[in-house]
Design an enzyme around this catalytic site. Structure first.
Site, PDB file in Angstrom:
ATOM      1  N   CYS A 102      -2.184 -70.980 -53.646  1.00 54.46           N
ATOM      2  CA  CYS A 102      -2.125 -70.280 -52.478  1.00 54.46           C
ATOM      3  C   CYS A 102      -0.590 -70.385 -51.958  1.00 54.46           C
ATOM      4  O   CYS A 102      -0.221 -70.538 -50.623  1.00 54.46           O
ATOM      5  CB  CYS A 102      -2.911 -71.104 -51.226  1.00 54.46           C
ATOM      6  N   ALA A 156     -10.209 -71.312 -50.039  1.00 58.19           N
ATOM      7  CA  ALA A 156      -9.071 -70.473 -49.696  1.00 58.19           C
ATOM      8  C   ALA A 156      -9.765 -69.417 -48.903  1.00 58.19           C
ATOM      9  O   ALA A 156     -11.025 -68.892 -48.927  1.00 58.19           O
ATOM     10  CB  ALA A 156      -8.591 -69.877 -50.874  1.00 58.19           C
TER      11      ALA A 156
END
Length: 221
Positions: free
Chosen positions: A182, A151
């Site tokens: 996310c 991420a």
């Protein structure tokens, strides 16, 4: 570049360190002083969920009581991106640098972070890829098993960066079941350990990732 290995540390402690260092560089830039010292913070966090400034709180799928029972919390922070998990076995890279000094725009900087991870994974025989419209690095692009391994979320103020990337190495992936990682409800997560079927030496991966990032960064000057 001053590399600071913070080991395994609470999120809030390193968050405060980042802000202090970023403000230090911003102050020098305002005074038009030469920025000699930049920083690369690297390490791991105790379990925590972080939610980006514009992230959707509904992507946290458990309530506050359940979080407390896990000895965990969810913190809304100033980076881009949605919600993610940080914990032991995940390598964190937080560059505090002057993008202008390195001839980088924000998009190019994010691309450099992605490229650092792609290069690292390649060295371990893992094929990572970018997915259009989804920042970070993914495995199994375009398949039903498309899954995220890294991420990325940054905050840039007056050209000075903070936050960065989180790469799942030996991460306990069950922690991601409490969120839509996310912001994606239909995609999975993975780790280098899961992809390779073995534990990796964290210090080795940490050193390799740091060196790759710094090498790519120096090419931009």
């Amino acid at each position: 570049m001053n590399t600071i290995d913070f080991g395994l540390a609470p999120y809030r402690e390193i968050w405060e360190m980042q802000r202090k260092l970023q403000n230090e560089l911003i102050a020098k830039k305002k005074e038009k002083k030469l920025i000699k010292n930049e920083y690369l913070l690297v390490g791991e966090h105790f379990p925590v969920y972080t939610l980006g400034f514009h992230g959707n709180a509904e992507n946290l799928l458990i309530n506050e009581e359940a979080l407390k029972a896990q000895g965990c919390e969810c913190i809304r922070i100033e980076r881009g991106g949605d919600i993610t998990f940080h914990g032991p076995g995940q390598i964190i890279l937080y560059p505090i640098i002057d993008l202008e000094k390195h001839n980088l725009g924000v998009k190019a900087y994010v691309s450099l972070l992605e490229e650092s991870v792609l290069n690292l994974l390649r060295g371990y025989g893992i094929k990572g890829e970018r997915v259009e419209g989804a920042t970070g690095i993914w495995i199994g692009k375009g398949t039903r098993e498309e899954r995220k391994i890294c991420a990325i979320g940054v905050k840039i103020s007056r050209g000075i960066s903070m936050h960065g990337l989180a790469l799942n190495v030996n991460t306990e992936l069950s922690a991601f079941s409490a969120i839509n990682p996310c912001g994606f409800a239909d995609k999975g997560v993975t780790s280098m350990q899961k992809e390779l079927g073995r534990n990796l030496e964290m210090e080795e991966v940490k050193l390799n990732l740091s060196e790759i990032f710094l090498t790519l960064l120096e090419k931009e000057i």
